[in-house]
Design a protein around this motif. Sequence first.
Motif, PDB file in Angstrom:
ATOM      1  N   TRP A  45      12.505  -4.623 -14.023  1.00 32.05           N
ATOM      2  CA  TRP A  45      11.304  -4.710 -14.847  1.00 32.05           C
ATOM      3  C   TRP A  45      11.450  -5.709 -16.000  1.00 32.05           C
ATOM      4  O   TRP A  45      10.569  -6.557 -16.179  1.00 32.05           O
ATOM      5  CB  TRP A  45      10.936  -3.311 -15.350  1.00 32.05           C
ATOM      6  N   PRO A  46      12.520  -5.643 -16.806  1.00 31.83           N
ATOM      7  CA  PRO A  46      12.631  -6.602 -17.917  1.00 31.83           C
ATOM      8  C   PRO A  46      12.633  -8.060 -17.442  1.00 31.83           C
ATOM      9  O   PRO A  46      12.013  -8.919 -18.066  1.00 31.83           O
ATOM     10  CB  PRO A  46      13.954  -6.242 -18.593  1.00 31.83           C
ATOM     11  N   GLU A  47      13.305  -8.326 -16.341  1.00 28.22           N
ATOM     12  CA  GLU A  47      13.348  -9.690 -15.818  1.00 28.22           C
ATOM     13  C   GLU A  47      11.957 -10.136 -15.367  1.00 28.22           C
ATOM     14  O   GLU A  47      11.529 -11.258 -15.637  1.00 28.22           O
ATOM     15  CB  GLU A  47      14.326  -9.757 -14.643  1.00 28.22           C
ATOM     16  N   ALA A  48      11.237  -9.259 -14.686  1.00 26.16           N
ATOM     17  CA  ALA A  48       9.900  -9.593 -14.185  1.00 26.16           C
ATOM     18  C   ALA A  48       8.913  -9.823 -15.323  1.00 26.16           C
ATOM     19  O   ALA A  48       8.106 -10.757 -15.270  1.00 26.16           O
ATOM     20  CB  ALA A  48       9.395  -8.493 -13.261  1.00 26.16           C
ATOM     21  N   THR A  49       8.977  -8.987 -16.361  1.00 25.50           N
ATOM     22  CA  THR A  49       8.041  -9.154 -17.468  1.00 25.50           C
ATOM     23  C   THR A  49       8.386 -10.375 -18.317  1.00 25.50           C
ATOM     24  O   THR A  49       7.492 -11.104 -18.738  1.00 25.50           O
ATOM     25  CB  THR A  49       7.968  -7.890 -18.349  1.00 25.50           C
ATOM     26  N   ARG A 100       0.821  -1.217   0.000  1.00 20.96           N
ATOM     27  CA  ARG A 100       0.000   0.000   0.000  1.00 20.96           C
ATOM     28  C   ARG A 100       0.856   1.269   0.000  1.00 20.96           C
ATOM     29  O   ARG A 100       0.571   2.216  -0.727  1.00 20.96           O
ATOM     30  CB  ARG A 100      -0.958  -0.016   1.181  1.00 20.96           C
ATOM     31  N   ALA A 101       1.904   1.280   0.803  1.00 22.37           N
ATOM     32  CA  ALA A 101       2.754   2.474   0.882  1.00 22.37           C
ATOM     33  C   ALA A 101       3.510   2.716  -0.422  1.00 22.37           C
ATOM     34  O   ALA A 101       3.649   3.858  -0.860  1.00 22.37           O
ATOM     35  CB  ALA A 101       3.725   2.354   2.052  1.00 22.37           C
ATOM     36  N   THR A 102       3.984   1.656  -1.063  1.00 20.23           N
ATOM     37  CA  THR A 102       4.717   1.842  -2.321  1.00 20.23           C
ATOM     38  C   THR A 102       3.781   2.251  -3.453  1.00 20.23           C
ATOM     39  O   THR A 102       4.168   3.034  -4.322  1.00 20.23           O
ATOM     40  CB  THR A 102       5.517   0.583  -2.703  1.00 20.23           C
ATOM     41  N   LEU A 103       2.568   1.740  -3.448  1.00 14.28           N
ATOM     42  CA  LEU A 103       1.598   2.171  -4.460  1.00 14.28           C
ATOM     43  C   LEU A 103       1.263   3.652  -4.297  1.00 14.28           C
ATOM     44  O   LEU A 103       1.196   4.390  -5.282  1.00 14.28           O
ATOM     45  CB  LEU A 103       0.330   1.325  -4.397  1.00 14.28           C
ATOM     46  N   ALA A 129       9.628  -6.553  -4.625  1.00 15.32           N
ATOM     47  CA  ALA A 129      10.977  -6.711  -5.185  1.00 15.32           C
ATOM     48  C   ALA A 129      11.248  -5.668  -6.272  1.00 15.32           C
ATOM     49  O   ALA A 129      12.351  -5.113  -6.349  1.00 15.32           O
ATOM     50  CB  ALA A 129      11.152  -8.124  -5.739  1.00 15.32           C
ATOM     51  N   LEU A 130      10.254  -5.363  -7.094  1.00 10.35           N
ATOM     52  CA  LEU A 130      10.411  -4.321  -8.120  1.00 10.35           C
ATOM     53  C   LEU A 130      10.602  -2.954  -7.472  1.00 10.35           C
ATOM     54  O   LEU A 130      11.479  -2.177  -7.866  1.00 10.35           O
ATOM     55  CB  LEU A 130       9.193  -4.291  -9.039  1.00 10.35           C
ATOM     56  N   ALA A 131       9.784  -2.637  -6.477  1.00  8.46           N
ATOM     57  CA  ALA A 131       9.866  -1.337  -5.802  1.00  8.46           C
ATOM     58  C   ALA A 131      11.200  -1.171  -5.082  1.00  8.46           C
ATOM     59  O   ALA A 131      11.772  -0.083  -5.061  1.00  8.46           O
ATOM     60  CB  ALA A 131       8.710  -1.173  -4.817  1.00  8.46           C
ATOM     61  N   ALA A 132      11.702  -2.258  -4.510  1.00  5.69           N
ATOM     62  CA  ALA A 132      12.948  -2.204  -3.748  1.00  5.69           C
ATOM     63  C   ALA A 132      14.188  -2.281  -4.631  1.00  5.69           C
ATOM     64  O   ALA A 132      15.297  -2.010  -4.172  1.00  5.69           O
ATOM     65  CB  ALA A 132      12.981  -3.332  -2.719  1.00  5.69           C
ATOM     66  N   SER A 164       9.586   0.521 -16.265  1.00  3.94           N
ATOM     67  CA  SER A 164      11.036   0.404 -16.078  1.00  3.94           C
ATOM     68  C   SER A 164      11.697   1.734 -15.721  1.00  3.94           C
ATOM     69  O   SER A 164      12.690   1.759 -14.998  1.00  3.94           O
ATOM     70  CB  SER A 164      11.704  -0.212 -17.306  1.00  3.94           C
ATOM     71  N   ALA A 165      11.159   2.850 -16.189  1.00  4.04           N
ATOM     72  CA  ALA A 165      11.742   4.160 -15.866  1.00  4.04           C
ATOM     73  C   ALA A 165      11.338   4.638 -14.469  1.00  4.04           C
ATOM     74  O   ALA A 165      11.949   5.563 -13.934  1.00  4.04           O
ATOM     75  CB  ALA A 165      11.318   5.194 -16.902  1.00  4.04           C
ATOM     76  N   LEU A 166      10.344   4.014 -13.873  1.00  2.48           N
ATOM     77  CA  LEU A 166       9.831   4.459 -12.571  1.00  2.48           C
ATOM     78  C   LEU A 166      10.238   3.545 -11.421  1.00  2.48           C
ATOM     79  O   LEU A 166      10.119   3.931 -10.261  1.00  2.48           O
ATOM     80  CB  LEU A 166       8.299   4.537 -12.622  1.00  2.48           C
ATOM     81  N   LEU A 167      10.674   2.357 -11.755  1.00  2.57           N
ATOM     82  CA  LEU A 167      11.061   1.394 -10.725  1.00  2.57           C
ATOM     83  C   LEU A 167      12.527   1.068 -10.869  1.00  2.57           C
ATOM     84  O   LEU A 167      13.028   0.997 -11.990  1.00  2.57           O
ATOM     85  CB  LEU A 167      10.230   0.112 -10.859  1.00  2.57           C
ATOM     86  N   PRO A 168      13.223   0.865  -9.814  1.00  4.44           N
ATOM     87  CA  PRO A 168      12.774   0.820  -8.428  1.00  4.44           C
ATOM     88  C   PRO A 168      12.471   2.215  -7.880  1.00  4.44           C
ATOM     89  O   PRO A 168      12.925   3.221  -8.426  1.00  4.44           O
ATOM     90  CB  PRO A 168      13.939   0.181  -7.691  1.00  4.44           C
ATOM     91  N   LEU A 169      11.753   2.232  -6.795  1.00  2.00           N
ATOM     92  CA  LEU A 169      11.389   3.505  -6.179  1.00  2.00           C
ATOM     93  C   LEU A 169      12.573   4.159  -5.477  1.00  2.00           C
ATOM     94  O   LEU A 169      12.597   5.371  -5.313  1.00  2.00           O
ATOM     95  CB  LEU A 169      10.241   3.309  -5.176  1.00  2.00           C
ATOM     96  N   TRP A 170      13.563   3.373  -5.059  1.00  6.39           N
ATOM     97  CA  TRP A 170      14.684   3.925  -4.287  1.00  6.39           C
ATOM     98  C   TRP A 170      16.038   3.655  -4.908  1.00  6.39           C
ATOM     99  O   TRP A 170      17.042   3.806  -4.273  1.00  6.39           O
ATOM    100  CB  TRP A 170      14.693   3.349  -2.865  1.00  6.39           C
TER     101      TRP A 170
END
Length: 159
Positions: free
Chosen positions: A127-131, A68-71, A119-122, A146-152
Amino acid sequence: MPAKPTSTQRRRAALRTALDDQLKALDEAPYCGPDLPTDVLRACAHAVLRAQDSGAAPERSAVKAVVRATLVELAERVPGHALEVRVPPFGAVQCLSGPRHTRGTPPGVVETDPLTWIALAAGTLDWPEATSAHRVSASGVRADLSALLPLWGHESRPA
């Protein structure tokens, strides 16, 4: 009479409690880092991923709080209504500027499970691996995060 806590305050309190619960389940020392929202969120995300790596089931409250927090953070960084990001059963947000939808399926949809999203957010999964592994379902011209993740920033999992 004290003021009723805001949704942000409730979300932060839930995240901190969830972090403490996850660390306790991992038999780790309590969190002693900065009590800043982003630091607590990162610590909780990594604690959930450590639980998963160890073969244990992550604490549901921690997974829910992190998702919820990452969304919310994603929606605040890139506001709009052109893409819906769904992480069932814990949440969904609309983000990215572009065509707005009012009914039915939005023009772009991204959907994944909670642990993949964390895992994507962190930054421990890209992104390419997940998709390519079909861990993420993405449709629409704006569905590439892919341009927005990871968040940190890309990180290795702390030990």
